[in-house]
Scaffold this motif. Structure first.
Motif, PDB file in Angstrom:
ATOM      1  N   GLN A  87      -2.290  45.342 -23.463  1.00  0.00           N
ATOM      2  CA  GLN A  87      -3.575  44.647 -23.517  1.00  0.00           C
ATOM      3  C   GLN A  87      -3.417  43.406 -22.650  1.00  0.00           C
ATOM      4  O   GLN A  87      -2.700  42.476 -23.002  1.00  0.00           O
ATOM      5  CB  GLN A  87      -3.929  44.281 -24.956  1.00  0.00           C
ATOM      6  N   SER A  88      -4.081  43.397 -21.521  1.00  0.00           N
ATOM      7  CA  SER A  88      -3.838  42.375 -20.508  1.00  0.00           C
ATOM      8  C   SER A  88      -4.600  41.076 -20.741  1.00  0.00           C
ATOM      9  O   SER A  88      -4.382  40.085 -20.046  1.00  0.00           O
ATOM     10  CB  SER A  88      -4.199  42.920 -19.124  1.00  0.00           C
ATOM     11  N   GLN A  89      -5.506  41.078 -21.717  1.00  0.00           N
ATOM     12  CA  GLN A  89      -6.312  39.878 -21.986  1.00  0.00           C
ATOM     13  C   GLN A  89      -5.846  39.234 -23.292  1.00  0.00           C
ATOM     14  O   GLN A  89      -6.206  39.691 -24.367  1.00  0.00           O
ATOM     15  CB  GLN A  89      -7.795  40.250 -22.115  1.00  0.00           C
ATOM     16  N   PRO A  90      -5.070  38.167 -23.229  1.00  0.00           N
ATOM     17  CA  PRO A  90      -4.610  37.545 -24.477  1.00  0.00           C
ATOM     18  C   PRO A  90      -5.775  36.974 -25.291  1.00  0.00           C
ATOM     19  O   PRO A  90      -5.731  36.960 -26.513  1.00  0.00           O
ATOM     20  CB  PRO A  90      -3.700  36.416 -23.997  1.00  0.00           C
ATOM     21  N   GLU A  91      -6.832  36.528 -24.580  1.00  0.00           N
ATOM     22  CA  GLU A  91      -7.941  35.888 -25.259  1.00  0.00           C
ATOM     23  C   GLU A  91      -9.235  36.131 -24.483  1.00  0.00           C
ATOM     24  O   GLU A  91      -9.240  36.141 -23.247  1.00  0.00           O
ATOM     25  CB  GLU A  91      -7.680  34.380 -25.365  1.00  0.00           C
ATOM     26  N   MET A  92     -10.317  36.349 -25.236  1.00  0.00           N
ATOM     27  CA  MET A  92     -11.637  36.540 -24.629  1.00  0.00           C
ATOM     28  C   MET A  92     -12.650  35.747 -25.449  1.00  0.00           C
ATOM     29  O   MET A  92     -12.473  35.550 -26.652  1.00  0.00           O
ATOM     30  CB  MET A  92     -12.040  38.009 -24.641  1.00  0.00           C
ATOM     31  N   SER A  93     -13.733  35.348 -24.780  1.00  0.00           N
ATOM     32  CA  SER A  93     -14.832  34.663 -25.464  1.00  0.00           C
ATOM     33  C   SER A  93     -16.139  35.360 -25.132  1.00  0.00           C
ATOM     34  O   SER A  93     -16.303  35.897 -24.036  1.00  0.00           O
ATOM     35  CB  SER A  93     -14.916  33.198 -25.032  1.00  0.00           C
ATOM     36  N   VAL A  94     -17.050  35.340 -26.084  1.00  0.00           N
ATOM     37  CA  VAL A  94     -18.370  35.941 -25.871  1.00  0.00           C
ATOM     38  C   VAL A  94     -19.404  35.111 -26.609  1.00  0.00           C
ATOM     39  O   VAL A  94     -19.125  34.538 -27.673  1.00  0.00           O
ATOM     40  CB  VAL A  94     -18.386  37.410 -26.349  1.00  0.00           C
ATOM     41  N   GLN A  95     -20.591  35.053 -26.048  1.00  0.00           N
ATOM     42  CA  GLN A  95     -21.692  34.363 -26.711  1.00  0.00           C
ATOM     43  C   GLN A  95     -22.288  35.306 -27.747  1.00  0.00           C
ATOM     44  O   GLN A  95     -22.370  36.532 -27.512  1.00  0.00           O
ATOM     45  CB  GLN A  95     -22.758  33.979 -25.669  1.00  0.00           C
ATOM     46  N   GLU A  96     -22.695  34.751 -28.847  1.00  0.00           N
ATOM     47  CA  GLU A  96     -23.353  35.556 -29.873  1.00  0.00           C
ATOM     48  C   GLU A  96     -24.500  36.338 -29.249  1.00  0.00           C
ATOM     49  O   GLU A  96     -25.238  35.819 -28.402  1.00  0.00           O
ATOM     50  CB  GLU A  96     -23.876  34.616 -30.961  1.00  0.00           C
ATOM     51  N   ALA A  97     -24.618  37.621 -29.651  1.00  0.00           N
ATOM     52  CA  ALA A  97     -25.651  38.556 -29.193  1.00  0.00           C
ATOM     53  C   ALA A  97     -25.351  39.170 -27.812  1.00  0.00           C
ATOM     54  O   ALA A  97     -26.063  40.079 -27.392  1.00  0.00           O
ATOM     55  CB  ALA A  97     -27.045  37.938 -29.161  1.00  0.00           C
ATOM     56  N   GLU A  98     -24.312  38.680 -27.143  1.00  0.00           N
ATOM     57  CA  GLU A  98     -23.942  39.260 -25.853  1.00  0.00           C
ATOM     58  C   GLU A  98     -22.959  40.416 -26.052  1.00  0.00           C
ATOM     59  O   GLU A  98     -22.536  40.718 -27.173  1.00  0.00           O
ATOM     60  CB  GLU A  98     -23.327  38.184 -24.955  1.00  0.00           C
ATOM     61  N   THR A  99     -22.593  41.032 -24.928  1.00  0.00           N
ATOM     62  CA  THR A  99     -21.667  42.172 -24.933  1.00  0.00           C
ATOM     63  C   THR A  99     -20.332  41.759 -24.329  1.00  0.00           C
ATOM     64  O   THR A  99     -20.293  40.988 -23.361  1.00  0.00           O
ATOM     65  CB  THR A  99     -22.269  43.346 -24.131  1.00  0.00           C
ATOM     66  N   VAL A 100     -19.267  42.274 -24.888  1.00  0.00           N
ATOM     67  CA  VAL A 100     -17.921  41.979 -24.379  1.00  0.00           C
ATOM     68  C   VAL A 100     -17.104  43.260 -24.351  1.00  0.00           C
ATOM     69  O   VAL A 100     -17.314  44.148 -25.187  1.00  0.00           O
ATOM     70  CB  VAL A 100     -17.235  40.911 -25.263  1.00  0.00           C
ATOM     71  N   THR A 101     -16.210  43.335 -23.377  1.00  0.00           N
ATOM     72  CA  THR A 101     -15.333  44.511 -23.255  1.00  0.00           C
ATOM     73  C   THR A 101     -13.881  44.070 -23.283  1.00  0.00           C
ATOM     74  O   THR A 101     -13.479  43.190 -22.509  1.00  0.00           O
ATOM     75  CB  THR A 101     -15.622  45.277 -21.955  1.00  0.00           C
ATOM     76  N   LEU A 102     -13.118  44.688 -24.162  1.00  0.00           N
ATOM     77  CA  LEU A 102     -11.685  44.422 -24.279  1.00  0.00           C
ATOM     78  C   LEU A 102     -10.920  45.564 -23.636  1.00  0.00           C
ATOM     79  O   LEU A 102     -11.230  46.732 -23.881  1.00  0.00           O
ATOM     80  CB  LEU A 102     -11.282  44.282 -25.750  1.00  0.00           C
ATOM     81  N   SER A 103      -9.913  45.223 -22.849  1.00  0.00           N
ATOM     82  CA  SER A 103      -9.191  46.231 -22.073  1.00  0.00           C
ATOM     83  C   SER A 103      -7.914  46.697 -22.767  1.00  0.00           C
ATOM     84  O   SER A 103      -7.269  45.928 -23.495  1.00  0.00           O
ATOM     85  CB  SER A 103      -8.819  45.663 -20.702  1.00  0.00           C
TER      86      SER A 103
END
Lengths: 115, 113
Positions: A6-22
């Protein structure tokens, strides 16, 4: 031996938005299972979604879906309409068909949800 | 239906002390597992039991022993604790096949001084 990255140690997203984890993995097997687990601050490991490698159709569970690319050995998790309760550590895991029932985990991605 | 339970939730040991972590499941699962979780790493398998009466080593078995007491219970023993065994320990259970989901307990945070 199988490995999961998993190459992303940390991710942020705004509430109601979409996020993708790799997640990428390395294996010589043709049949296997892939999982995403969520670990909130309570430490409890919660199954989010799973994918059988022999199925071409991507798994979905409500707001959670995966993009499974077998040839590329990629298994990303998409979270739609993100909610504050989605904030957690997310682990990708691989399970062999041939070598017992052991799960091999990635190092995890911390997801932060901003209001 | 409690699922997978673990005791204790927290424990502090001194180097060289011994202790047993207890795990029980009420889902009638055949397979049970012990993992450890360290910062910056995913969970790593210590030992597993595919069925009652059998146990096998996982990725990081050194310094640990296990006992599958019956179908419900699977314990993890540290005979002589070391600071390197400071970790969070998770027990899990599942049915036998690789398609079957593993269900996890709440974890035990162990600190070895």
């Amino acid at each position: 031996a199988q490995t999961v990255t998993q190459s992303q140690p940390e991710m942020s997203v705004q509430e109601a938005e979409t996020v993708t984890l790799s997640c990428t993995y390395d294996t010589s097997e043709s049949d296997y299972y892939l999982f995403w687990y969520k670990q909130p601050p309570s430490r409890q490991m919660i199954l989010v979604i799973r994918q059988e490698a022999y199925k071409q159709q991507n798994a979905t569970e409500n707001r959670f879906s995966v993009n499974f690319q077998k040839a590329a050995k990629s298994f990303s998790l998409k979270i739609s309409d993100s909610q504050l309760g989605d904030a957690a550590m997310y682990f990708c895991a691989y399970r062999s068909m041939e070598y017992g029932n052991k799960l091999v985990f990635g190092a995890g991605t911390i997801l932060r949800v901003k209001s | 239906n409690a699922g997978v339970t673990q005791t204790p939730k927290f424990q502090v040991l001194k180097t060289g002390q011994s202790m047993t972590l207890q795990c029980a499941q009420d889902m009638n699962h055949n397979s049970m597992y012990w993992y450890r979780q360290d910062p910056g790493m995913g969970l790593r398998l210590i030992y597993y039991s595919a069925s009652e009466g059998t146990t096998d080593k996982g990725e990081v078995p050194n310094g640990y022993n296990v006992s599958r007491l019956n179908k419900r219970e699977f314990s993890l023993r540290l005979e002589s604790a070391a600071p390197s065994q400071t970790s969070v320990y998770f027990c899990a259970s599942s049915e036998v096949g690789p398609s079957d989901t593993q269900y996890f307990g709440p974890g035990t945070r162990l600190t070895v001084l």
